[in-house]
Enzyme design. Structure first.
Site, PDB file in Angstrom:
ATOM      1  NE  ARG A  22      -4.105   1.798   0.767  1.00  0.00           N
ATOM      2  CZ  ARG A  22      -5.040   2.121  -0.113  1.00  0.00           C
ATOM      3  NH1 ARG A  22      -4.953   1.741  -1.376  1.00  0.00           N
ATOM      4  NH2 ARG A  22      -6.090   2.818   0.262  1.00  0.00           N
ATOM      5  CB  THR A  59      -9.181  -0.881  -7.595  1.00  0.00           C
ATOM      6  OG1 THR A  59      -9.132   0.321  -6.841  1.00  0.00           O
ATOM      7  CG2 THR A  59      -8.380  -1.934  -6.908  1.00  0.00           C
ATOM      8  CG  ASP A  84      -8.504   5.283  -0.607  1.00  0.00           C
ATOM      9  OD1 ASP A  84      -9.617   5.760  -0.911  1.00  0.00           O
ATOM     10  OD2 ASP A  84      -8.036   4.282  -1.166  1.00  0.00           O
ATOM     11  CB  SER A 118     -12.506  -1.046   0.246  1.00  0.00           C
ATOM     12  OG  SER A 118     -13.000  -0.047   1.070  1.00  0.00           O
ATOM     13  N   GLY A 165     -13.769   0.250  -5.097  1.00  0.00           N
ATOM     14  CA  GLY A 165     -13.765   1.095  -3.890  1.00  0.00           C
ATOM     15  C   GLY A 165     -14.527   0.396  -2.772  1.00  0.00           C
TER      16      GLY A 165
HETATM   17  N1  GLY Z   1      -8.342   3.077  -3.580  1.00  0.00           N
HETATM   18  C1  GLY Z   1      -9.271   2.066  -3.359  1.00  0.00           C
HETATM   19  C2  GLY Z   1      -8.950   1.211  -2.191  1.00  0.00           C
HETATM   20  O1  GLY Z   1      -7.803   1.132  -1.797  1.00  0.00           O
HETATM   21  O2  GLY Z   1      -9.824   0.616  -1.610  1.00  0.00           O
END
Ligand code: GLY
Length: 579
Positions: free
Chosen positions: A110, A384, A426, A456, A477
């Site tokens: 991440r 995503t 986010d 998410s 999302g």
């Molecule tokens: N940017 C979407 C997620 O990380 O859930």
């Protein structure tokens, strides 16, 4: 010899017939028409991704003797070339790995807030949110994690040389690939943004006109960056020329990422979140994703109801699912964030006892999210992408990666040819205050230097009797988690086949806003009236998710790519079945 061949063919045919005709897997034939959706099956390995180039490149790695993680590395890099809306090297993601021996691990790559970030960086002097600052442009980007994550996965589990795995992406960037209608439309949609974000010109012709379907997209700068990564591993991205180019780009546009931020970035191995559901074992994403925790919380609550003895998509089932989703999303916003920065009561949230307590508040009427809620998180963007892979040994990989919004921050790093994420959005940009969607942010997910923003994403593997049964995930999302819930329920509780489960219309509830979103044909008129009578606010919306699913039965794995998008399921020595 010939006779033996025929017998093997028959054997395969019989096994597949059993697979296809399993009554538990075709109960919903009359529920959803899914003509044209392809399921491919093989004993030798399956790849399912949002890009046909990425899928095919992954299959070639498996054919060359690479394992599922090798193929995942290649798919990840190819997506950064052929699926620029979400595939990336300028973003991040999560990879869930289950080895053939049954060992699970989770690679967290991440993005992180730059060290110069602070809690109020998107607020004006009156403490109000500055519109779009966390969503577009240089300040919206977190420190990218993808290259470090793919490298770490390869270092632990890979078998082929790293360079061999990155090279297919280098070639596609250098020699170009043919764009299809969807991609051409998507590039066409960028034309007005090109004035403010000149790097987006790479998705147009030299004279500025949009690329038509059938044209090739050449990305020489991206090819050079990928070549540096192929030759030098993460050093080709986090140090040297690429790091220099990112840092220059940041200085040009007032962004925060420094060379030091890049040097310091590290992907991490975490323990996945695990839970049980009706004799199946669910393995998914731990914090800093909310994906697995929220998924397990919902499944734990749902386990208390005999869903499968109800009619598919009956009011009882849909209402129960919505109420469980409401409660789990409320917890998501209250408790979840980066575990390296906040204490999260994970074992409580994912316990059966807690689920029982939450269930006791569910009645036959709609609960009120407003009454229930204390803290809340911002909504997430939906661009995503997910890929699922299994190899001939049974090593399995479930990966979701993201730039956050479509084309991320819209900033292409000059000279390096890749898009940067807008993942800072986010975070809860202003904890405790409603954002533009009417959602509130939780302080667990407030911005801090070096912190990972809540996600998410829910790359998931479901096992049965300790053997891999499902490998799945999706973009979307906040809707990622509810789409994964729906697929698991459809297969386990309602006996839908993989094609049916992936194709069936979806619905979604996330506590606040207190609305049940549904695809236009998800609910019958009767179901809509029944839900409205119980107090639910319904809202039709466009398509939800892009699931990439593999189901394993015996020695065969079958892959299905969501018909909502242009992805592809392919297999080594593929047997293709049109349902
Ligand atoms: N940017 C979407 C997620 O990380 O859930």
């Amino acid at each position: 010899m010939k006779a033996v061949h025929i017998r093997i063919d028959w054997l395969i045919g019989i096994i597949l017939l059993v697979f296809i005709c399993d009554p538990a897997m075709s109960r919903a034939d009359d529920i959803y028409e899914n003509e044209g959706v392809q399921k491919v099956c093989s004993e030798k390995g399956v790849v399912v991704s949002a890009s046909r180039y990425a899928t095919k490149a992954g299959i070639r790695i498996l054919e060359r003797g690479g394992n599922a993680v090798d193929a995942a590395v290649t798919v990840g890099f190819v997506l950064s070339v052929t699926y620029p809306t979400a595939g990336n090297i300028g973003g991040g993601g999560f990879m869930l790995i289950r080895t053939a021996e049954g060992k699970n691990s989770f690679v967290d790559f991440r993005e992180k807030a730059p060290m110069a970030a602070d809690r109020d960086m998107y607020l004006d002097s009156n403490g109000e949110i500055i519109k779009d600052l966390s969503r577009v442009g240089h300040r919206a980007s977190g420190v990218p994690g993808t290259v470090a994550g793919l490298y770490l996965a390869h270092k632990i589990h890979g078998s082929l040389p790293w360079k061999e795995l990155v090279d297919p992406a280098v070639i596609l960037a250098q020699e170009g690939f043919t764009i299809d209608m969807e991609m051409a439309k998507s590039f066409y949609g960028l034309r007005k943004l090109r004035e403010n974000f000149p790097g987006l010109k790479k998705f147009a012709r030299d004279d500025g006109k949009p690329l038509r379907p059938g044209y090739r997209l050449f990305q020489p700068d991206l090819a050079s960056t990928l070549r540096r990564i192929a030759n030098n591993g993460p050093n080709g991205f986090y140090t040297g020329k690429t790091a220099e180019l990112i840092s220059e780009e940041m200085k040009r546009g007032g962004g925060l990422i420094t060379k030091e931020d890049l040097n310091r970035y590290q992907a991490l191995i975490r323990n996945p979140i695990e839970g049980d559901y009706r004799g199946y074992h669910i393995i998914s994403a731990p914090p800093p994703s909310s994906g697995g925790t929220t998924l397990i919380e919902i499944m734990n609550m749902l386990e208390g109801y005999p869903l499968g003895s109800n009619e598919f998509m009956s009011v009882n089932v849909v209402q129960t699912v919505i109420e469980c989703e409401r409660r789990a999303y409320l917890d998501r916003s209250t408790y979840l964030g980066d575990p390296d920065f906040v204490d999260i009561p994970l074992s409580r949230l994912t316990s059966k006892k807690y689920a029982e307590k939450l269930r006791s508040g569910i009645t036959t009427k709609a609960s009120s999210s407003k009454k229930m809620y204390k803290n809340r998180v911002r909504s997430e963007k939906e661009e995503t992408t997910h890929y699922s892979i299994i190899d001939s040994e049974g090593n399995s990989v479930s990966t979701t990666t993201t730039l956050n919004g479509s084309y991320g921050s819209k900033v292409v790093v000059k000279g390096a040819g890749f898009l940067l994420n807008n993942e800072m959005d986010d975070f809860s940009v202003k904890p405790g205050v409603p954002n533009m969607y009417g959602l509130l942010g939780g302080s667990a997910n407030a911005i801090e230097p070096g912190k990972r923003m809540l996600s998410s994403m829910a790359p998931t593997i479901v096992t049965h009797d300790d053997k891999v049964y499902l490998i799945l995930g999706t973009p979307g999302g906040a809707t990622i988690i509810t789409s994964v819930v729906q697929i698991i329920l459809d297969i386990i509780d309602f006996g839908l086949s993989p094609v049916e489960a992936v194709s069936t219309p979806r619905y979604h509830h996330q506590c606040l806003p207190d609305i049940v979103y549904h695809e236009f044909d998800a609910f019958t008129q009767r179901l809509k009236s029944e839900l409205e009578e119980k107090g639910y606010n319904l809202k039709e919306r466009s398509f939800i998710g892009d699931v990439q699913l593999i189901m394993v039965k015996g020695s065969f794995a079958c892959g299905v790519s969501d018909p909502r998008m242009e992805g592809l399921a392919s297999a080594v020595k593929e047997i293709s079945i049109k349902q």
